[in-house]
Scaffold this motif. Sequence first.
Motif, PDB file in Angstrom:
ATOM      1  N   ALA A  22       0.832  -1.207   0.000  1.00  0.00           N
ATOM      2  CA  ALA A  22       0.000   0.000   0.000  1.00  0.00           C
ATOM      3  C   ALA A  22       0.864   1.253   0.000  1.00  0.00           C
ATOM      4  N   LYS A  23       1.954   1.217   0.749  1.00  0.00           N
ATOM      5  CA  LYS A  23       2.868   2.363   0.777  1.00  0.00           C
ATOM      6  C   LYS A  23       3.522   2.565  -0.584  1.00  0.00           C
ATOM      7  N   ALA A  24       3.926   1.456  -1.224  1.00  0.00           N
ATOM      8  CA  ALA A  24       4.561   1.549  -2.539  1.00  0.00           C
ATOM      9  C   ALA A  24       3.609   2.118  -3.578  1.00  0.00           C
ATOM     10  N   VAL A  25       2.377   1.642  -3.562  1.00  0.00           N
ATOM     11  CA  VAL A  25       1.391   2.104  -4.537  1.00  0.00           C
ATOM     12  C   VAL A  25       0.953   3.534  -4.230  1.00  0.00           C
ATOM     13  N   GLY A  26       0.793   3.840  -2.930  1.00  0.00           N
ATOM     14  CA  GLY A  26       0.332   5.167  -2.547  1.00  0.00           C
ATOM     15  C   GLY A  26       1.383   6.245  -2.735  1.00  0.00           C
ATOM     16  N   ASP A  27       2.647   5.876  -2.524  1.00  0.00           N
ATOM     17  CA  ASP A  27       3.742   6.826  -2.714  1.00  0.00           C
ATOM     18  C   ASP A  27       4.219   6.699  -4.158  1.00  0.00           C
ATOM     19  N   ARG A  28       3.562   7.402  -5.034  1.00  0.00           N
ATOM     20  CA  ARG A  28       3.806   7.222  -6.469  1.00  0.00           C
ATOM     21  C   ARG A  28       5.277   7.447  -6.805  1.00  0.00           C
ATOM     22  N   GLY A  29       5.801   6.540  -7.585  1.00  0.00           N
ATOM     23  CA  GLY A  29       7.200   6.631  -7.984  1.00  0.00           C
ATOM     24  C   GLY A  29       8.135   5.843  -7.091  1.00  0.00           C
ATOM     25  N   ALA A  30       7.644   5.315  -5.966  1.00  0.00           N
ATOM     26  CA  ALA A  30       8.509   4.530  -5.081  1.00  0.00           C
ATOM     27  C   ALA A  30       8.811   3.173  -5.713  1.00  0.00           C
ATOM     28  N   ASP A  31      10.096   2.857  -5.797  1.00  0.00           N
ATOM     29  CA  ASP A  31      10.532   1.554  -6.318  1.00  0.00           C
ATOM     30  C   ASP A  31      10.798   0.567  -5.193  1.00  0.00           C
ATOM     31  N   MET A  32      10.943   1.097  -3.989  1.00  0.00           N
ATOM     32  CA  MET A  32      11.380   0.257  -2.878  1.00  0.00           C
ATOM     33  C   MET A  32      10.837   0.849  -1.586  1.00  0.00           C
ATOM     34  N   VAL A  33      10.291  -0.011  -0.727  1.00  0.00           N
ATOM     35  CA  VAL A  33       9.781   0.430   0.571  1.00  0.00           C
ATOM     36  C   VAL A  33      10.515  -0.346   1.655  1.00  0.00           C
ATOM     37  N   VAL A  34      11.083   0.378   2.609  1.00  0.00           N
ATOM     38  CA  VAL A  34      11.839  -0.235   3.708  1.00  0.00           C
ATOM     39  C   VAL A  34      11.037  -0.105   4.989  1.00  0.00           C
ATOM     40  N   GLY A  35      10.755  -1.240   5.638  1.00  0.00           N
ATOM     41  CA  GLY A  35       9.985  -1.239   6.870  1.00  0.00           C
ATOM     42  C   GLY A  35      10.831  -1.562   8.084  1.00  0.00           C
ATOM     43  N   ALA A  36      10.223  -1.456   9.255  1.00  0.00           N
ATOM     44  CA  ALA A  36      10.889  -1.811  10.503  1.00  0.00           C
ATOM     45  C   ALA A  36      10.818  -3.327  10.706  1.00  0.00           C
ATOM     46  N   TYR A  37      11.570  -3.824  11.674  1.00  0.00           N
ATOM     47  CA  TYR A  37      11.492  -5.246  12.017  1.00  0.00           C
ATOM     48  C   TYR A  37      11.847  -5.449  13.473  1.00  0.00           C
ATOM     49  N   ARG A  38      11.376  -6.561  14.024  1.00  0.00           N
ATOM     50  CA  ARG A  38      11.702  -6.946  15.392  1.00  0.00           C
ATOM     51  C   ARG A  38      12.817  -7.988  15.354  1.00  0.00           C
ATOM     52  N   ARG A  39      13.756  -7.866  16.253  1.00  0.00           N
ATOM     53  CA  ARG A  39      14.947  -8.702  16.233  1.00  0.00           C
ATOM     54  C   ARG A  39      15.006  -9.562  17.483  1.00  0.00           C
ATOM     55  N   GLN A  40      15.221 -10.871  17.278  1.00  0.00           N
ATOM     56  CA  GLN A  40      15.385 -11.792  18.398  1.00  0.00           C
ATOM     57  C   GLN A  40      16.756 -12.448  18.324  1.00  0.00           C
ATOM     58  N   VAL A  41      17.456 -12.472  19.435  1.00  0.00           N
ATOM     59  CA  VAL A  41      18.778 -13.096  19.515  1.00  0.00           C
ATOM     60  C   VAL A  41      18.731 -14.138  20.623  1.00  0.00           C
ATOM     61  N   GLY A  42      19.033 -15.383  20.262  1.00  0.00           N
ATOM     62  CA  GLY A  42      19.023 -16.456  21.251  1.00  0.00           C
ATOM     63  C   GLY A  42      17.681 -16.655  21.915  1.00  0.00           C
ATOM     64  N   GLY A  43      16.584 -16.391  21.156  1.00  0.00           N
ATOM     65  CA  GLY A  43      15.251 -16.591  21.691  1.00  0.00           C
ATOM     66  C   GLY A  43      14.699 -15.417  22.476  1.00  0.00           C
ATOM     67  N   GLU A  44      15.495 -14.365  22.660  1.00  0.00           N
ATOM     68  CA  GLU A  44      15.042 -13.191  23.401  1.00  0.00           C
ATOM     69  C   GLU A  44      14.885 -12.014  22.439  1.00  0.00           C
ATOM     70  N   GLU A  45      13.735 -11.340  22.535  1.00  0.00           N
ATOM     71  CA  GLU A  45      13.523 -10.179  21.689  1.00  0.00           C
ATOM     72  C   GLU A  45      14.351  -9.022  22.224  1.00  0.00           C
ATOM     73  N   ARG A  46      15.225  -8.484  21.369  1.00  0.00           N
ATOM     74  CA  ARG A  46      16.142  -7.444  21.793  1.00  0.00           C
ATOM     75  C   ARG A  46      15.587  -6.046  21.540  1.00  0.00           C
ATOM     76  N   SER A  47      15.100  -5.823  20.317  1.00  0.00           N
ATOM     77  CA  SER A  47      14.696  -4.460  19.974  1.00  0.00           C
ATOM     78  C   SER A  47      13.908  -4.456  18.683  1.00  0.00           C
ATOM     79  N   THR A  48      13.226  -3.327  18.442  1.00  0.00           N
ATOM     80  CA  THR A  48      12.604  -3.080  17.149  1.00  0.00           C
ATOM     81  C   THR A  48      13.502  -2.122  16.378  1.00  0.00           C
ATOM     82  N   LYS A  49      13.889  -2.510  15.179  1.00  0.00           N
ATOM     83  CA  LYS A  49      14.798  -1.711  14.357  1.00  0.00           C
ATOM     84  C   LYS A  49      13.975  -0.865  13.389  1.00  0.00           C
TER      85      LYS A  49
END
Length: 311
Positions: free
Chosen positions: A105-132
């Motif tokens: 939706a962001k790609a289509v709504g932001d006309r001309g966007a070729d690439m959309v970068v989103g956030a992600y949640r990171r888990q290390v060793g089974g523990e959630e560390r942070s949202t990037k």
Amino acid sequence: MEAVSVIIPAHDAARTIARTLASLVSEKEVIGEVLLVDDSSSDATAAVASDLSLQCGLPLRVVKSSCRDAGGSRNLALEQARFPWIYLMDADDIHLEGGLRALLAKAVGDRGADMVVGAYRRQVGGEERSTKLPGGYTKSGPANACAYLEGRIRSIAVGSALVSRRVVGDTRFPTGLAYDEDTLFWARLMAKASLAVLTRPIFIYFVSAERSDDRFTIRPAACFLEWRLALRRLRSCGIAERSLKTREGLVALKIARVHYARGDFDMAGRFLSVAEAAPRTGAAVWRCMRYRLKIALRRRFSAPAAQLQRA
């Protein structure tokens, strides 16, 4: 709404692939195909994936591969992808409901966007560390690629970005590298793509710190030279030489850190010298000084201990 080709390389992923595919079921309305590249698996990866997809109605295509390389497997799928948008993820990560639709939706709504970068949640060793969270990107141009290589903007994890097949074109992942092949791929795309950013987390990225560090200990000098050669090929994208050299220093510092932690002070010192010779930010200057001091202290105090043992 336009449809997406989802690409998942998999090697011996029977234990995790059902969970990964199940996390995509809520996105069926925008998925045109799921290309699972079964790369030399010795387990039931393909069968597990096919059973789950049949039950859930996912449009799965299994592509057999003998690349023994995630980049090579992704390249094989990129050749066969049929839909306007490409979404890459790994066979052990979990997509978050609504994430793919939000990217599209962001790609289509932001006309001309070729690439959309989103956030992600990171888990290390089974523990959630942070949202990037993504940040610091400009709308378009090689400036994004330079900032990305220099570590001035957030790294893209495979699974957090959507890119148009048109802008991918003939861009492919470098193969045969021990590390950082994703960075080189994204840098090439950034140099020519118009970007949009989404602060919503798209997926959960599972990280094995030990496995990540292991990559830097196998044939360290030879693997670094192979990677550096691939990095320097980015000159053809209009990326500044300083940015390439800065990236060399950042990776060399990371390798030095791993060897120091594992007690190989000679190898740590060699890579630290590479990092010290590269253009550096204030933070990198401080890290180099700190590791140089730590190596000197460890060598100083380990020498008497070794002498006592010989005595």
